[in-house]
Design a protein around this motif. Structure first.
Motif, PDB file in Angstrom:
ATOM      1  N   TRP A 133       5.589 -12.932   2.452  1.00 49.62           N
ATOM      2  CA  TRP A 133       4.672 -14.058   2.662  1.00 49.62           C
ATOM      3  C   TRP A 133       5.423 -15.303   3.119  1.00 49.62           C
ATOM      4  N   ALA A 193      -9.031 -11.162  -0.736  1.00 46.14           N
ATOM      5  CA  ALA A 193      -7.657 -10.956  -0.304  1.00 46.14           C
ATOM      6  C   ALA A 193      -7.523 -10.160   0.986  1.00 46.14           C
ATOM      7  N   PRO A 194      -8.247  -9.005   1.166  1.00 44.02           N
ATOM      8  CA  PRO A 194      -8.055  -8.261   2.394  1.00 44.02           C
ATOM      9  C   PRO A 194      -8.431  -9.049   3.638  1.00 44.02           C
ATOM     10  N   LEU A 202       0.901  -2.854  -1.194  1.00 43.58           N
ATOM     11  CA  LEU A 202       0.235  -3.876  -0.404  1.00 43.58           C
ATOM     12  C   LEU A 202      -0.140  -5.007  -1.346  1.00 43.58           C
ATOM     13  N   VAL A 203       0.246  -6.227  -0.983  1.00 45.84           N
ATOM     14  CA  VAL A 203       0.104  -7.368  -1.897  1.00 45.84           C
ATOM     15  C   VAL A 203      -0.583  -8.516  -1.175  1.00 45.84           C
ATOM     16  N   SER A 204      -1.554  -9.122  -1.854  1.00 46.53           N
ATOM     17  CA  SER A 204      -2.278 -10.256  -1.285  1.00 46.53           C
ATOM     18  C   SER A 204      -1.484 -11.545  -1.468  1.00 46.53           C
ATOM     19  N   ALA A 238       7.446  -8.834  -1.923  1.00 49.09           N
ATOM     20  CA  ALA A 238       6.225  -9.277  -1.241  1.00 49.09           C
ATOM     21  C   ALA A 238       6.238 -10.783  -1.014  1.00 49.09           C
ATOM     22  N   PRO A 247      -0.203  -4.375   7.577  1.00 46.60           N
ATOM     23  CA  PRO A 247       0.376  -5.534   6.895  1.00 46.60           C
ATOM     24  C   PRO A 247       0.931  -6.546   7.876  1.00 46.60           C
ATOM     25  N   LEU A 305      -2.868  -4.565  -4.260  1.00 45.08           N
ATOM     26  CA  LEU A 305      -4.109  -3.921  -3.839  1.00 45.08           C
ATOM     27  C   LEU A 305      -3.959  -2.408  -3.733  1.00 45.08           C
ATOM     28  N   ASP A 346     -10.085 -10.651  -5.597  1.00 50.50           N
ATOM     29  CA  ASP A 346      -9.623  -9.408  -4.998  1.00 50.50           C
ATOM     30  C   ASP A 346     -10.372  -9.098  -3.717  1.00 50.50           C
ATOM     31  N   THR A 363      -2.704  -8.744   4.151  1.00 53.29           N
ATOM     32  CA  THR A 363      -1.776  -8.325   3.104  1.00 53.29           C
ATOM     33  C   THR A 363      -0.379  -8.202   3.697  1.00 53.29           C
TER      34      THR A 363
END
Length: 309
Positions: free
Chosen positions: A305, A6-7, A26-28, A301, A66, A34, A3, A11
């Motif tokens: 990506w 990830a930032p 917000l997704v890694s 999400a 993002p 997150l 975790d 994200t």
């Protein structure tokens, strides 16, 4: 990926839009949420609904920037032009959702997908469909939606509306469907249609009840409730097998509010699939319940990506 890591990698923003709720997160890159929140979809006109979505996006984003945005929306939609016309959001008809979201989030990729596609992609990424070569995801609720994931990618179709399993015709002389056709899966397997069929046969005729009550009565052994679920399960199985022989399916995941009925839905679905799936390459077809409560959000999400890869 942890975790904490990830930032640093950035994200994406996932958005899930339906007739009853709006969600954003917000997704890694590894699928970790997150920050996220959801609200009820407001009644009202186009701008009122979008204003609520904009407030939700702002609250979830905070100070984050993002890298991309993925949107899963109820349809139908026009993916090429970024327009949506969700059946359960009357104020949005050919609503320019992609342009409006991009105006809020800046000059980053914004990808739009059907909610059924995003559900399937989310379960493929982090849920019951992990490792599947060819996955059909089905959402059984007030309607019946779906999505296909083939070799790790959603099968979108030319218009963005592929895998509408709810409107596969399974009985050409069957009941009228809201889409204008007859004998569609949705006409038998959606929650409201199962309730209506049971009522026509004498089940709880004077009461205002829903699919959850029908499921509870079925679980308690009520014959009329069980028969309604069996009819719905047979239609679902027919649609599943038709899709399986078309794209050589390996796995099916079913979610949505009606799927919470559990064995009263899944036992007859699995029995009917076994009965109908006779060709050798689909006899081992697996049908499982969804594992995620937020599969559509994670699938959106995942689209974001993928736009960066």
């Amino acid at each position: 990926m942890s975790d904490d890591a990830a930032p640093a990698r950035g994200t994406v923003l996932g958005i899930d839009i339906g007739g009853t709720k709006l969600a954003a997160a917000l997704v890694s890159a590894d699928g970790t949420i997150l920050a996220g929140d959801r609200i009820r979809t407001p009644d009202g006109g186009a701008d009122q609904v979008f204003a609520a979505l904009g407030e939700l996006i702002g609250r979830v984003r905070g100070d984050a920037a993002p890298l991309a945005v993925g949107i899963g929306s109820a349809g139908p939609l026009d993916q090429e032009h970024g327009l949506v016309s969700p059946v359960n959001i009357p104020g949005w008809r050919n609503f320019p959702l992609v342009d409006r979201v991009r105006a809020l989030t800046g000059d980053v990729p914004v990808t739009l997908g059907m909610d059924g596609h995003c559900f399937a992609l989310g379960e493929y990424w982090s849920g019951a469909g992990r490792g599947a070569k060819t996955l059909l995801g089905i959402v059984v609720s007030t309607g019946v939606g779906g999505g296909l994931v083939v070799d790790g990618k959603p099968l979108i179709g030319q218009s963005g509306n592929a895998a509408h399993i709810g409107h596969v015709v399974v009985d050409q002389d069957g009941e009228a469907c809201a889409c204008g056709s007859y004998g569609c899966v949705e006409a038998y397997a959606s929650g409201p249609r199962m309730v209506a069929r049971a009522k026509r046969r004498g089940w709880r005729t004077e009461e205002d009840v829903d699919a959850a009550v029908l499921a509870a009565d079925a679980a308690a052994g009520d014959e009329l409730a069980l028969a309604a679920f069996d009819d719905g399960a047979q239609a679902l199985a027919a649609g599943i097998v038709a899709t399986a022989v078309t794209v050589d399916l390996t796995s099916v995941v079913i979610g949505g509010g009606v799927a919470k009925a559990g064995p009263v839905l899944f036992d007859p679905v699995q029995a009917w699939v076994k009965r109908l799936a006779q060709l050798p390459f689909i006899t081992e077809l697996a049908v499982e319940p969804a594992q995620l409560d937020n599969a559509g959000l994670l699938g959106a999400a995942h689209l974001a990506w993928a736009a960066l890869s």
